[in-house]
Scaffold this active site. Structure first.
Site, mmCIF file in Angstrom:
data_model
loop_
_atom_site.group_PDB
_atom_site.id
_atom_site.type_symbol
_atom_site.label_atom_id
_atom_site.label_comp_id
_atom_site.label_asym_id
_atom_site.label_seq_id
_atom_site.Cartn_x
_atom_site.Cartn_y
_atom_site.Cartn_z
ATOM 1 N N ALA A 61 0.913 -1.265 0.108
ATOM 2 C CA ALA A 61 -0.031 -0.060 0.099
ATOM 3 C C ALA A 61 1.007 1.258 -0.012
ATOM 4 C CB ALA A 61 -0.880 -0.035 1.302
ATOM 5 N N GLY A 102 0.710 -4.940 0.916
ATOM 6 C CA GLY A 102 -0.472 -4.870 0.102
ATOM 7 C C GLY A 102 0.023 -5.783 -1.365
ATOM 8 N N GLU A 105 -0.191 -9.374 -0.605
ATOM 9 C CA GLU A 105 -1.636 -9.445 -0.592
ATOM 10 C C GLU A 105 -2.469 -9.379 -2.031
ATOM 11 O OE1 GLU A 105 -2.022 -6.322 2.411
ATOM 12 O OE2 GLU A 105 -3.269 -7.870 3.587
ATOM 13 N N GLU A 125 3.933 -5.064 7.672
ATOM 14 C CA GLU A 125 3.088 -4.039 8.333
ATOM 15 C C GLU A 125 3.244 -3.887 9.660
ATOM 16 O OE1 GLU A 125 2.177 -6.411 6.087
ATOM 17 O OE2 GLU A 125 0.619 -5.510 4.686
HETATM 18 N N1 3HC Z 1 4.620 3.316 0.120
HETATM 19 C C1 3HC Z 1 5.256 4.587 -0.262
HETATM 20 N N2 3HC Z 1 6.438 4.567 -0.437
HETATM 21 C C2 3HC Z 1 7.221 3.791 -0.365
HETATM 22 C C3 3HC Z 1 6.888 2.457 0.147
HETATM 23 C C4 3HC Z 1 5.499 2.199 0.284
HETATM 24 N N3 3HC Z 1 4.780 1.122 0.672
HETATM 25 N N4 3HC Z 1 8.006 1.577 0.340
HETATM 26 C C5 3HC Z 1 9.036 2.219 -0.229
HETATM 27 N N5 3HC Z 1 8.433 3.520 -0.496
HETATM 28 C C6 3HC Z 1 9.497 4.840 -1.014
HETATM 29 C C7 3HC Z 1 10.285 5.192 0.016
HETATM 30 O O1 3HC Z 1 9.931 6.034 1.003
HETATM 31 C C8 3HC Z 1 11.582 5.752 -0.714
HETATM 32 O O2 3HC Z 1 10.972 6.917 -1.039
HETATM 33 P P1 3HC Z 1 12.007 8.207 -1.619
HETATM 34 O O3 3HC Z 1 12.915 7.685 -2.790
HETATM 35 O O4 3HC Z 1 11.154 9.253 -1.840
HETATM 36 O O5 3HC Z 1 12.839 8.385 -0.268
HETATM 37 C C9 3HC Z 1 11.643 4.787 -1.891
HETATM 38 O O6 3HC Z 1 10.068 4.164 -2.022
HETATM 39 C C10 3HC Z 1 12.502 3.843 -1.793
HETATM 40 O O7 3HC Z 1 12.463 3.114 -0.822
HETATM 41 P P2 3HC Z 1 13.786 2.376 -0.024
HETATM 42 O O8 3HC Z 1 14.807 3.573 -0.058
HETATM 43 O O9 3HC Z 1 13.410 1.808 1.159
HETATM 44 O O10 3HC Z 1 14.284 1.221 -1.030
HETATM 45 P P3 3HC Z 1 14.812 0.009 -0.938
HETATM 46 O O11 3HC Z 1 15.026 -0.411 -2.479
HETATM 47 O O12 3HC Z 1 16.056 -0.071 -0.126
HETATM 48 O O13 3HC Z 1 13.991 -1.063 -0.302
HETATM 49 C C11 3HC Z 1 11.491 -2.019 0.014
HETATM 50 C C12 3HC Z 1 12.654 -1.085 -1.002
HETATM 51 C C13 3HC Z 1 12.049 -3.082 0.319
HETATM 52 C C14 3HC Z 1 10.181 -1.975 -0.890
HETATM 53 C C15 3HC Z 1 11.433 -0.829 1.176
HETATM 54 O O14 3HC Z 1 11.230 0.484 0.788
HETATM 55 C C16 3HC Z 1 10.418 -1.270 2.245
HETATM 56 O O15 3HC Z 1 10.389 -2.031 2.875
HETATM 57 N N6 3HC Z 1 9.116 -0.540 2.049
HETATM 58 C C17 3HC Z 1 8.021 -0.866 2.909
HETATM 59 C C18 3HC Z 1 7.348 -1.946 2.536
HETATM 60 C C19 3HC Z 1 6.263 -2.079 3.360
HETATM 61 O O16 3HC Z 1 6.045 -1.836 4.557
HETATM 62 N N7 3HC Z 1 5.022 -2.446 2.907
HETATM 63 C C20 3HC Z 1 3.886 -2.508 3.587
HETATM 64 C C21 3HC Z 1 2.873 -1.246 3.406
HETATM 65 S S1 3HC Z 1 1.638 -1.295 4.451
HETATM 66 C C22 3HC Z 1 0.512 -2.141 3.549
HETATM 67 O O17 3HC Z 1 0.651 -2.693 2.450
HETATM 68 C C23 3HC Z 1 -0.989 -2.363 4.321
HETATM 69 C C24 3HC Z 1 -1.706 -3.368 3.532
HETATM 70 O O18 3HC Z 1 -1.588 -4.333 4.290
HETATM 71 C C25 3HC Z 1 -3.176 -2.860 3.371
#
Ligand code: 3HC
Length: 692
Positions: A61, A102, A105, A125
């Protein structure tokens, strides 16, 4: 457009195209849904593949939407997944790299999943104080089993598709060519006579689910009382119920968690850490210098840890010392540290050999002059630094970055020892440098922008979180901790004892209270700093109780006694009668009637001391944004992550309330230590926060 639609002759490929990680924003969700409807309406389409561009299938997400109405705006991810799952035409997920949150998912809602062996798979998450909110807690247990799913969801840990290849999560795992494999798979199943499989139709398998879940819940409750992990257990437990009931339980928990302060704090921390390496006047396309070879000067504790940080990331390191003995000790200590890690099963002998093969030792500057980056980690004394930097200026190739690991000295002065101050930068690692994530990058007046871009990018390569600090005494972290420690001392003068202060702060969530912390670091070091301060600024007031402690020879763990007593071979801190008597006597000598101090006051005084100094640091431009201060405290000083860092915490409390408390403390004992920072006052008056 954040999605692409491509008809490949009967098979439609819907490609997520929302850089950087194909986050499932409202626009992207709408794009997927529209594409699905189009594919379903087209009689010429027999099957659908969902894929992602760039470096991710999907990172989940779009976290930026959280806390805004967009997060729950239709089409929600659940609506998109429902449409996919109900599709009579088969839908295949093609996971070429990251499928997280997500994103995973979405894939779980598809009928089939084809993945690259090394694709990264996670439901992270919980690390944002949430749980998977689009069916992950219900479908993952059906795909990989209750126990494995609970472990993944509660820990948020990342695994690979290869590690889960044997489960129902994946129908095919390939070395490469995922999209082609998925398209082929789609063509094969397009005319399958039976209905396409849906994970929702499976039962969750587990022999003693109730007992297992009870045990898991109790274990998690005992390790802390954060809401998200407990809700994860409850939601996974609901997967034993009929699917739609479980889904409702998950949705309720997701909506509840979204509004918790813990989730707000963890989401703030996520973005703060990623924003930290972005410096306002260093454009993102600034050309970084190439760093292929690193030299470290000084084989002491810091130098060794710094060297290991680079070796661990596969970068060759040359370690320079002044004597053969010191060099041998340094090398031996590095090898021993790796062997210790290997004993814990975290490193193989091959990996040790590989890392050690990247390490060269030398006594001569001739052997380091070709390095791209040299980090000085010698004795913390300006004349020692001067000698090193004059030599580096003479020896190093043009364009090499000359860094100092100083934690206290003026980087501009150090730069002035060279004819290339634009190449000089501070790289303040925290001890143990191979473990601690924080790296304060100290920007001198003349430090080149490309040097900053290089060092912040390099930090990511070696797994550190870089924060850029301007030059000032103590930089960001230590300058703030001085105010925190000062309040801790005043609290002892007034009526508290070390164990009470530590307990209050640890209950707040700090990894360690101030007195246990200083016992580890060494009271003599803080003593020396206070003496220096007193000379520089005779008006600087602080509690003398720490000096009295040092006069008793109680320097901390290394002398077996500090604020606490220690027993050989045991790091536990035992309250000391000798110290507590000394503290009470000291109050009497000052004529202070000791009073009972509440835990709330202790926490406020320590944390608000950080906040107030942090506000000054932002105002002076030493930190370019308040969230950088949070990043420093979360990664280098054990500030509880679920509180988001001192500045975010102050925003949560409300700056008006923080300012009001500070004014109250300014009327109390040693009130002159509280000068309300103008920025804090201004924002409080405007009803704004630091991170607004
Ligand atoms: N939403 C929005 N922005 C995101 C994002 C997300 N889910 N994941 C990463 N980004 C953005 C970061 O903020 C960063 O932005 P920036 O360049 O402007 O600073 C850019 O993407 C790159 O991120 P990283 O520096 O972390 O890049 P990496 O290549 O090192 O890692 C990744 C990539 C493994 C995808 C890492 O970004 C990560 O772990 N992201 C979070 C994943 C996460 O927590 N997902 C769950 C979201 S909640 C959800 O999905 C709810 C659902 O259940 C309904």
């Amino acid at each position: 457009m954040t999605t692409q639609y491509q008809d490949r002759g009967g098979v439609v490929v819907i490609t997520l195209d929302n850089p950087p990680v194909n986050g499932l924003s409202h626009r992207t969700r709408t794009g997927i849904l529209d594409a699905m409807v189009r594919a379903l309406d087209d009689d010429g389409v027999n099957a659908v593949v969902i894929a992602g561009t760039g470096n991710a299938f999907s990172g989940g997400a779009d976290i930026r939407e959280f806390g805004t109405p967009m997060a729950f705006q239709e089409p929600t991810l659940q609506t998109v997944i429902d449409t996919i799952e109900a599709s009579p035409k088969p839908v295949v997920a093609a996971i070429h790299s990251v499928a997280m949150g997500g994103g995973l998912e979405l894939a779980l809602g598809c009928h089939y999943r084809v993945a690259a062996k090394d694709a990264l798979i996670a439901l992270p998450e919980v690390k944002l104080g949430l749980l998977p909110g689009a069916g992950g807690t219900q479908r993952l247990p059906r795909a990989i089993g209750l126990e494995a799913a609970l472990n993944m969801i509660v820990s948020g840990k990342t695994t690979t598709a290869g590690a889960l290849a044997h489960t129902r999560l994946f129908d095919q795992v390939v070395e490469d060519g995922v999209l082609e494999a998925a398209e082929k798979y789609a063509r094969n199943v397009a005319h399958s006579p039976s209905a396409h499989p849906r994970l929702r139709d499976l039962a969750v398998q587990h022999e003693s689910a109730e007992a297992y879940l009870g045990y898991a819940g109790a274990t998690i409750a005992a390790t802390g009382n954060l809401p998200a992990p407990l809700k994860c257990v409850e939601a996974v437990a609901a997967s034993l119920r009929p699917f739609d009931q479980g889904l409702l339980a998950e949705r309720d928990a997701f909506q509840y968690l979204m509004s918790t302060p813990e989730s707000r704090a963890l989401r703030h921390a996520f973005f703060a850490e990623r924003a930290a390496s972005k410096v306002p006047d260093v454009p993102f396309d600034t050309l970084a210098r190439k760093i292929a070879k690193v030299a470290v000067i000084g084989g002491g504790l810091m130098g060794r840890g710094i060297g290991m940080s680079f070796l661990n990331a596969g970068l060759p390191v040359t370690l320079l010392e002044t004597t053969a003995d010191a060099l041998a000790r340094g090398l031996e200590a590095i090898r021993r540290s790796y062997e210790d890690t290997a004993k814990k099963g975290k490193l193989s002998q091959d990996q040790i050999a590989e890392r050690m093969s990247l390490l060269t030792a030398t006594l001569s500057y001739d052997d380091i002059k070709g390095a791209d980056l040299v980090i000085e980690a010698v004795f913390e004394d300006m004349s020692a630094k001067e000698a090193v930097f004059r030599k580096l200026d003479e020896m190093m190739r043009p364009g090499a970055i000359l860094a100092s690991n100083t934690s206290t000295l003026d980087v501009d002065t150090i730069a002035s020892f060279t004819k290339r101050p634009h190449d000089v930068v501070g790289m303040h690692f925290f001890s143990p440098a191979n473990v601690m994530k924080l790296l304060e990058v100290v920007r001198g007046k003349k430090t080149g922008r490309d040097v900053l871009a290089t060092v912040t990018a390099l930090a990511k390569r070696i797994g550190k979180t870089a924060v850029v600090s301007g030059v000032c005494d103590g930089f960001i972290g230590n300058r703030m901790i001085e105010q925190y420690s000062r309040q801790a001392g005043f609290l002892l003068d007034e009526g508290a004892l070390p164990e009470q202060v530590d307990r209050a702060v640890e209950r707040f969530g700090f990894a360690m209270g101030p007195f246990r912390m200083i016992d580890m670091a060494g009271n003599d070091i803080a003593w020396a700093i206070r003496k220096r301060r007193a000379v520089e600024n005779p008006a600087f007031n602080y509690s003398k109780v720490g000096d009295l402690l040092c006069e008793m020879g109680r320097f901390g763990q290394k002398t077996g006694k500090g604020w606490y007593d220690y027993k050989p071979g045991d790091r536990k801190a035992y309250p000391s009668k000798e110290v507590n008597d000394m503290i009470v006597r000291h109050s009497e000598d000052l004529g202070i009637a000791r009073r009972r101090i509440s835990d709330e006051e202790i926490v406020e005084r320590l944390v608000y001391a950080l906040v107030n100094e942090g506000a000054l640091i932002v105002e002076e431009g030493i930190a370019s944004k308040a969230s950088d201060i949070d990043t420093v405290y979360l990664n280098g000083y054990g500030f509880p992550r679920f509180r988001g860092g001192p500045m975010h915490y102050a925003d949560e409390v409300g700056l008006y309330n923080v300012a009001r408390s500070i004014r109250k403390y300014a009327r109390g004992y040693q009130g002159q230590a509280w000068q309300l920072a103008p920025l804090l006052k201004k924002l409080a008056d405007l009803g704004q926060g630091f991170n607004d």
